[in-house]
Design a protein around this motif. Sequence first.
Motif, PDB file in Angstrom:
ATOM      1  N   TYR A   1     -15.504   6.925   1.980  1.00  0.00           N
ATOM      2  CA  TYR A   1     -14.892   5.861   1.186  1.00  0.00           C
ATOM      3  C   TYR A   1     -15.493   4.484   1.479  1.00  0.00           C
ATOM      4  O   TYR A   1     -16.291   4.316   2.400  1.00  0.00           O
ATOM      5  CB  TYR A   1     -13.381   5.851   1.322  1.00  0.00           C
ATOM      6  CG  TYR A   1     -12.763   5.243   2.572  1.00  0.00           C
ATOM      7  CD1 TYR A   1     -13.505   4.886   3.675  1.00  0.00           C
ATOM      8  CD2 TYR A   1     -11.381   5.032   2.635  1.00  0.00           C
ATOM      9  CE1 TYR A   1     -12.906   4.337   4.790  1.00  0.00           C
ATOM     10  CE2 TYR A   1     -10.777   4.491   3.749  1.00  0.00           C
ATOM     11  CZ  TYR A   1     -11.541   4.150   4.817  1.00  0.00           C
ATOM     12  OH  TYR A   1     -10.961   3.604   5.921  1.00  0.00           O
ATOM     13  N   ASN A   2     -15.149   3.520   0.667  1.00  0.00           N
ATOM     14  CA  ASN A   2     -15.512   2.128   0.911  1.00  0.00           C
ATOM     15  C   ASN A   2     -14.529   1.273   0.129  1.00  0.00           C
ATOM     16  O   ASN A   2     -13.725   1.804  -0.639  1.00  0.00           O
ATOM     17  CB  ASN A   2     -16.957   1.858   0.498  1.00  0.00           C
ATOM     18  CG  ASN A   2     -17.230   2.324  -0.891  1.00  0.00           C
ATOM     19  OD1 ASN A   2     -16.509   1.953  -1.813  1.00  0.00           O
ATOM     20  ND2 ASN A   2     -18.229   3.156  -1.057  1.00  0.00           N
ATOM     21  N   SER A   3     -14.610  -0.004   0.331  1.00  0.00           N
ATOM     22  CA  SER A   3     -13.598  -0.881  -0.279  1.00  0.00           C
ATOM     23  C   SER A   3     -13.405  -0.611  -1.761  1.00  0.00           C
ATOM     24  O   SER A   3     -12.303  -0.695  -2.279  1.00  0.00           O
ATOM     25  CB  SER A   3     -13.996  -2.339  -0.109  1.00  0.00           C
ATOM     26  OG  SER A   3     -14.350  -2.589   1.213  1.00  0.00           O
ATOM     27  N   ALA A   4     -14.491  -0.269  -2.466  1.00  0.00           N
ATOM     28  CA  ALA A   4     -14.373  -0.110  -3.908  1.00  0.00           C
ATOM     29  C   ALA A   4     -13.586   1.137  -4.278  1.00  0.00           C
ATOM     30  O   ALA A   4     -13.042   1.224  -5.371  1.00  0.00           O
ATOM     31  CB  ALA A   4     -15.759  -0.050  -4.544  1.00  0.00           C
TER      32      ALA A   4
ATOM     33  N   LEU B   1     -19.213   4.853  -5.439  1.00  0.00           N
ATOM     34  CA  LEU B   1     -18.665   3.500  -5.542  1.00  0.00           C
ATOM     35  C   LEU B   1     -17.621   3.413  -6.639  1.00  0.00           C
ATOM     36  O   LEU B   1     -17.055   2.356  -6.896  1.00  0.00           O
ATOM     37  CB  LEU B   1     -19.776   2.491  -5.837  1.00  0.00           C
ATOM     38  CG  LEU B   1     -20.791   2.294  -4.719  1.00  0.00           C
ATOM     39  CD1 LEU B   1     -21.756   1.187  -5.080  1.00  0.00           C
ATOM     40  CD2 LEU B   1     -20.091   1.963  -3.430  1.00  0.00           C
ATOM     41  N   ASP B   2     -17.390   4.543  -7.321  1.00  0.00           N
ATOM     42  CA  ASP B   2     -16.459   4.511  -8.430  1.00  0.00           C
ATOM     43  C   ASP B   2     -15.216   5.318  -8.081  1.00  0.00           C
ATOM     44  O   ASP B   2     -15.293   6.521  -7.848  1.00  0.00           O
ATOM     45  CB  ASP B   2     -17.149   5.106  -9.659  1.00  0.00           C
ATOM     46  CG  ASP B   2     -16.374   4.784 -10.925  1.00  0.00           C
ATOM     47  OD1 ASP B   2     -15.137   4.722 -10.842  1.00  0.00           O
ATOM     48  OD2 ASP B   2     -17.011   4.589 -11.972  1.00  0.00           O
ATOM     49  N   PRO B   3     -14.059   4.649  -8.049  1.00  0.00           N
ATOM     50  CA  PRO B   3     -12.845   5.352  -7.627  1.00  0.00           C
ATOM     51  C   PRO B   3     -12.508   6.571  -8.489  1.00  0.00           C
ATOM     52  O   PRO B   3     -11.842   7.473  -8.033  1.00  0.00           O
ATOM     53  CB  PRO B   3     -11.744   4.285  -7.722  1.00  0.00           C
ATOM     54  CG  PRO B   3     -12.350   3.112  -8.368  1.00  0.00           C
ATOM     55  CD  PRO B   3     -13.822   3.239  -8.304  1.00  0.00           C
TER      56      PRO B   3
ATOM     57  N   TYR C   1     -11.070   2.496  -2.307  1.00  0.00           N
ATOM     58  CA  TYR C   1      -9.765   2.578  -1.637  1.00  0.00           C
ATOM     59  C   TYR C   1      -8.670   3.013  -2.594  1.00  0.00           C
ATOM     60  O   TYR C   1      -7.747   3.707  -2.230  1.00  0.00           O
ATOM     61  CB  TYR C   1      -9.367   1.219  -1.053  1.00  0.00           C
ATOM     62  CG  TYR C   1      -9.970   0.916   0.301  1.00  0.00           C
ATOM     63  CD1 TYR C   1     -10.724   1.867   0.973  1.00  0.00           C
ATOM     64  CD2 TYR C   1      -9.768  -0.316   0.894  1.00  0.00           C
ATOM     65  CE1 TYR C   1     -11.272   1.587   2.210  1.00  0.00           C
ATOM     66  CE2 TYR C   1     -10.324  -0.606   2.138  1.00  0.00           C
ATOM     67  CZ  TYR C   1     -11.073   0.353   2.781  1.00  0.00           C
ATOM     68  OH  TYR C   1     -11.614   0.064   3.998  1.00  0.00           O
ATOM     69  N   GLU C   2      -8.784   2.566  -3.826  1.00  0.00           N
ATOM     70  CA  GLU C   2      -7.712   2.821  -4.777  1.00  0.00           C
ATOM     71  C   GLU C   2      -7.366   4.303  -4.869  1.00  0.00           C
ATOM     72  O   GLU C   2      -6.205   4.672  -4.992  1.00  0.00           O
ATOM     73  CB  GLU C   2      -8.122   2.298  -6.152  1.00  0.00           C
ATOM     74  CG  GLU C   2      -6.996   2.384  -7.142  1.00  0.00           C
ATOM     75  CD  GLU C   2      -7.491   2.116  -8.556  1.00  0.00           C
ATOM     76  OE1 GLU C   2      -8.441   1.348  -8.712  1.00  0.00           O
ATOM     77  OE2 GLU C   2      -6.908   2.689  -9.481  1.00  0.00           O
TER      78      GLU C   2
ATOM     79  N   TYR D   1       0.800  -1.218   0.000  1.00  0.00           N
ATOM     80  CA  TYR D   1       0.000   0.000   0.000  1.00  0.00           C
ATOM     81  C   TYR D   1       0.835   1.271   0.000  1.00  0.00           C
ATOM     82  O   TYR D   1       0.302   2.362  -0.145  1.00  0.00           O
ATOM     83  CB  TYR D   1      -0.926   0.020   1.213  1.00  0.00           C
ATOM     84  CG  TYR D   1      -1.881  -1.144   1.221  1.00  0.00           C
ATOM     85  CD1 TYR D   1      -2.940  -1.165   0.334  1.00  0.00           C
ATOM     86  CD2 TYR D   1      -1.712  -2.210   2.083  1.00  0.00           C
ATOM     87  CE1 TYR D   1      -3.806  -2.228   0.300  1.00  0.00           C
ATOM     88  CE2 TYR D   1      -2.583  -3.286   2.059  1.00  0.00           C
ATOM     89  CZ  TYR D   1      -3.622  -3.285   1.169  1.00  0.00           C
ATOM     90  OH  TYR D   1      -4.477  -4.333   1.134  1.00  0.00           O
TER      91      TYR D   1
ATOM     92  N   ASN E   1     -26.118   9.240  -4.562  1.00  0.00           N
ATOM     93  CA  ASN E   1     -26.722   7.927  -4.697  1.00  0.00           C
ATOM     94  C   ASN E   1     -27.176   7.673  -6.140  1.00  0.00           C
ATOM     95  O   ASN E   1     -27.448   8.614  -6.877  1.00  0.00           O
ATOM     96  CB  ASN E   1     -27.949   8.017  -3.778  1.00  0.00           C
ATOM     97  CG  ASN E   1     -28.579   6.712  -3.522  1.00  0.00           C
ATOM     98  OD1 ASN E   1     -28.978   6.041  -4.449  1.00  0.00           O
ATOM     99  ND2 ASN E   1     -28.650   6.348  -2.267  1.00  0.00           N
ATOM    100  N   ALA E   2     -27.252   6.407  -6.516  1.00  0.00           N
ATOM    101  CA  ALA E   2     -27.676   6.113  -7.892  1.00  0.00           C
ATOM    102  C   ALA E   2     -29.090   6.623  -8.192  1.00  0.00           C
ATOM    103  O   ALA E   2     -29.427   6.902  -9.332  1.00  0.00           O
ATOM    104  CB  ALA E   2     -27.599   4.612  -8.150  1.00  0.00           C
ATOM    105  N   ASN E   3     -29.916   6.751  -7.142  1.00  0.00           N
ATOM    106  CA  ASN E   3     -31.254   7.316  -7.359  1.00  0.00           C
ATOM    107  C   ASN E   3     -31.342   8.704  -6.746  1.00  0.00           C
ATOM    108  O   ASN E   3     -32.413   9.203  -6.449  1.00  0.00           O
ATOM    109  CB  ASN E   3     -32.325   6.437  -6.720  1.00  0.00           C
ATOM    110  CG  ASN E   3     -32.079   4.985  -6.995  1.00  0.00           C
ATOM    111  OD1 ASN E   3     -31.931   4.606  -8.137  1.00  0.00           O
ATOM    112  ND2 ASN E   3     -31.983   4.183  -5.945  1.00  0.00           N
TER     113      ASN E   3
ATOM    114  N   MET F   1     -13.061   8.926   5.657  1.00  0.00           N
ATOM    115  CA  MET F   1     -13.633   7.723   6.239  1.00  0.00           C
ATOM    116  C   MET F   1     -15.144   7.672   6.050  1.00  0.00           C
ATOM    117  O   MET F   1     -15.723   6.605   5.880  1.00  0.00           O
ATOM    118  CB  MET F   1     -13.319   7.677   7.727  1.00  0.00           C
ATOM    119  CG  MET F   1     -12.590   6.450   8.105  1.00  0.00           C
ATOM    120  SD  MET F   1     -11.409   6.743   9.396  1.00  0.00           S
ATOM    121  CE  MET F   1     -12.311   7.663  10.567  1.00  0.00           C
TER     122      MET F   1
ATOM    123  N   ARG G   1       0.641   3.677  -3.014  1.00  0.00           N
ATOM    124  CA  ARG G   1      -0.729   4.118  -3.211  1.00  0.00           C
ATOM    125  C   ARG G   1      -1.122   5.160  -2.170  1.00  0.00           C
ATOM    126  O   ARG G   1      -1.777   6.161  -2.489  1.00  0.00           O
ATOM    127  CB  ARG G   1      -1.664   2.913  -3.133  1.00  0.00           C
ATOM    128  CG  ARG G   1      -3.067   3.270  -3.475  1.00  0.00           C
ATOM    129  CD  ARG G   1      -3.912   2.050  -3.641  1.00  0.00           C
ATOM    130  NE  ARG G   1      -4.464   1.653  -2.360  1.00  0.00           N
ATOM    131  CZ  ARG G   1      -5.275   0.611  -2.221  1.00  0.00           C
ATOM    132  NH1 ARG G   1      -5.561  -0.136  -3.250  1.00  0.00           N
ATOM    133  NH2 ARG G   1      -5.748   0.308  -1.053  1.00  0.00           N
TER     134      ARG G   1
END
Lengths: 603, 332
Positions: free
Chosen positions: B273-276, B187-189, B278-279, B99, B165-167, B270, B102
């Motif tokens: 972000y979310n796992s998707a 959700l998109d880095p 992280y990048e 890491y 949000n998507a909606n 924090m 990054r």
Amino acid sequence: MKMILKKIHGTPGLCRRGARRGRLLPALLAALLAVALASGCAAPAATAPAATSGTAAASAEPAATSAEPTATSAEPAAAPGADGGGAPEGGQGASEAGGPSLPITTEDITLTYFMPLNPKVTKTCKDYSEVLYYQELEKRTGIKIRFIHPAMGSESEQLNLAISSGDLPDLCWQGWTGYPGGYTKALKDGIATDLREPIEQWAPNLMKTYEQWPVVRVDTSTDNGEIVIFPIIYVDMEQISQSGFFMRYDWLEKLGLEPPETMDDWHAVLTAFKTQDPNGNGLADEIPFSPVGGNNSDTQIVKFASAWRLDGDFLRWGDHAVYSPLEPDFKIFVETMREWYAEGLIDPQYLANDQKMVDDLMGTSVAGSAFERNSKTSALMTIFKTTDPDGVVQGVRFPVASEGGVPANVNAWLVPINQGGATISRQNKYVEESVKWFDYLYSDEGFYLGNWGPEGAEMTEIGEDGLPRLTEYATSNPDGLSMDEAICRICPGGMDSARRYDPRLYTQRMMIFPQQFDTAEIWDSGTDFSLRYPNVSFKEDEVSEVTSLLNDINTYKREMMHKMIMGQIGMDQYDTFIATMKGMGADRLVEYHQSALDRYLAR
Amino acid sequence: MAKSMVAKSAALGGIGIGGGAPSPGGALAGYLGRLGKNMRAYYQLYLLIIPVVAYYLVFHYWPMYGAQIAFKDFSPGEGIWGSPWAGLKHFRTYFGSYYFWRLIRNTLLLNVYNLLYGFPAPIILALLINEVRSRGYKRAVQTITYIPHFISLIVICGLLKDMLNANGLINYLLNAAFGREGVAYLLDPRYFRTIYVASGIWQQIGWGSIIYLAAITSIDQELYEAASIDGARRLRKLIHITIPSILPTIIIMLIMRMGQMMNVGAEKVMLLYNSATYETADVISTFVYRKGLLEMDYSYSAAVGLLNSIVNFALVASSNSISKRFSETSLW
């Protein structure tokens, strides 16, 4: 009821405070100073600013404790009955009944107990000491418990802060699977101590439990036989799966479909949910499957991996420790999810979903299936009464990869020990009293008290068959509390606490709608529970490496897995994914786990 | 952050004593003698400064004692002193970690973008507000731009999550205007940095402009009058009077900002972000938080934090000396 509780609890404190104003001020100042010092010390270990205030809160506790005994002992007459110093009726009755001699102590002992506050209690009480059960325990045992409740959602941070600042609570409740490094590390950190001798010496009831169900002892010990926790025990449960997949059965019926069994069935059903407008509002707004996500978690989407006898993490294939993502079938799982995601069968925002969002999606007839606890069935059926009278949710079997496969539940919760338990910390000065206090909870009296409340509590009545059952107070509460909220005001029947769980209570609590019985039956029958990974422990010199390996690899795995599922990177990255995990030490991690599993099986 | 505070405190401490002792240099004993005399003579002043000194000692110097765990295998059970020394092990692990690059890249890029877009924004707003003649309109603009600063971060992030949000609102508008499909932006880095920086500007632009507005008010009005007489229009006055006059303020702000180059507040990242993501979203402070507080790898996270503070300190010091050389404006 609430008023009474308040009276018992509130008034003596007030009197005392009024009379003792002179001493309170210095005590407060001392506490302030302690806070200032402590928060100063902790700053470099934790750069996150939020941490500082957390430490302050945690470390303020001991200062307050030391101030309290002076206040009480200086004026014992101020609150004779309610403070429970001189054991009233309950105590004597118990000692005659053959349990441990009660009260355990006549000294003035206050233990601090770090325990997350269950949300079911927050509607009625701010603190577990307001729960009737703990008041009754104090009366019977003579030991006062002062609870430290971490803020909801940051339980582990606050515990970690308390540990790193060296201000340990006397007793500590935790889900120990989530504790980095497990039992071994807990012992090393001092938040737990070896209880083998104290238990053998002072805990006859728990020893009896060990004899009756040896698995209890095995699962609460390390490889060296050190006993670490006082657990919550589910030994004779009629239901094993507490959670599983469930689905809108009325939608299935409407579309003329059968509950899915194989992954292909699932695909057909979810596609039908997506395209055939089962909620009938004329819009294609259905989300066929909506899992709970969350930061840095595998999310419930990995539950589908159980079709290939896998999960996101470690599990057990017979004698083998298996790290799921390294298995070849994991790729099929990721590919399948990727296809489903692209087809819109899985909530496009599953990673950001929290429990509440999924509840809303299910409750408003947008989501067609989810992965939930059985108790959610009743919650949803209650909601559907007003929003969608035809709505029916019910469990479906754990999916299988192909016809004739055996469904598997890889992490059943209602197993003998699910690793929630209480430890005694290194700083506890009253080990004997603490052990006896816990032991009382495993006695017959403690068993009844912990599941059904004190005798005469309004939640329980004795039925014609001589067995306890819930009254209307619990089943249809006059104050509009849900059943669990009503129960939890009286005793920990619906929440965590060190005791043996009464399966009769579970049945009465959980099984309100007929669908819930069916759900339990569907999830459990013919299901393979053997994959569940036991609570292995590591050697002291390897524990820190194992922990950091697992954390690093899991973080990486989640990131890549979600990206592949969401189509942000191609499946051609899969080989790199595996290679990187191996480069990070995945093979070494598996070896460590294999030898730990071998040691566990040899216990 | 910690280091830059320390630097400031050192500067303050210097003023505290140096103000009393006139001539620097000479033997230490002589200095102490003079200091003692000075202290007796002006004891009231020394009493006044005690709380400040105590504050820095207790909250900024004493904690450095704990920084040693970066060189140890810290176990809470054994305490800070009792834990065995580990040398530079944790630093080596960090440098070799998957890491490392990054984290550095994300932290720096978030800051560079913030500096590029976030730093000039309040200056521009201040200049614009200054040119507005209607008092009522000016007040209204100021109030509206300040408001986001007073909304709790967690609420801001909640709003962002709902809107992105998507909606959510933004997708709804884009869909209505251009018929675009809903995108889950968080959700998109690829979108994370833009969201982070843009929302940061929205949050802080009004509040940040206050200091520049104050600097503008203190500009001598005669300068403008003289310029008007010479036939200068608004734009000329802006370029040749207003901006040069507030330049020292801008430079001081910039230097202080440089000290933060390796820092990104952990909270906001924090919350978003979310796992998707992280990048692009995982930065040093969030990594330290996860390592130290969630995974209990205290020593490792202390090592990462310490290293970060050292880099920050070096950045402040070098930007300060650069500024000193070229513009005669500096912090110390």
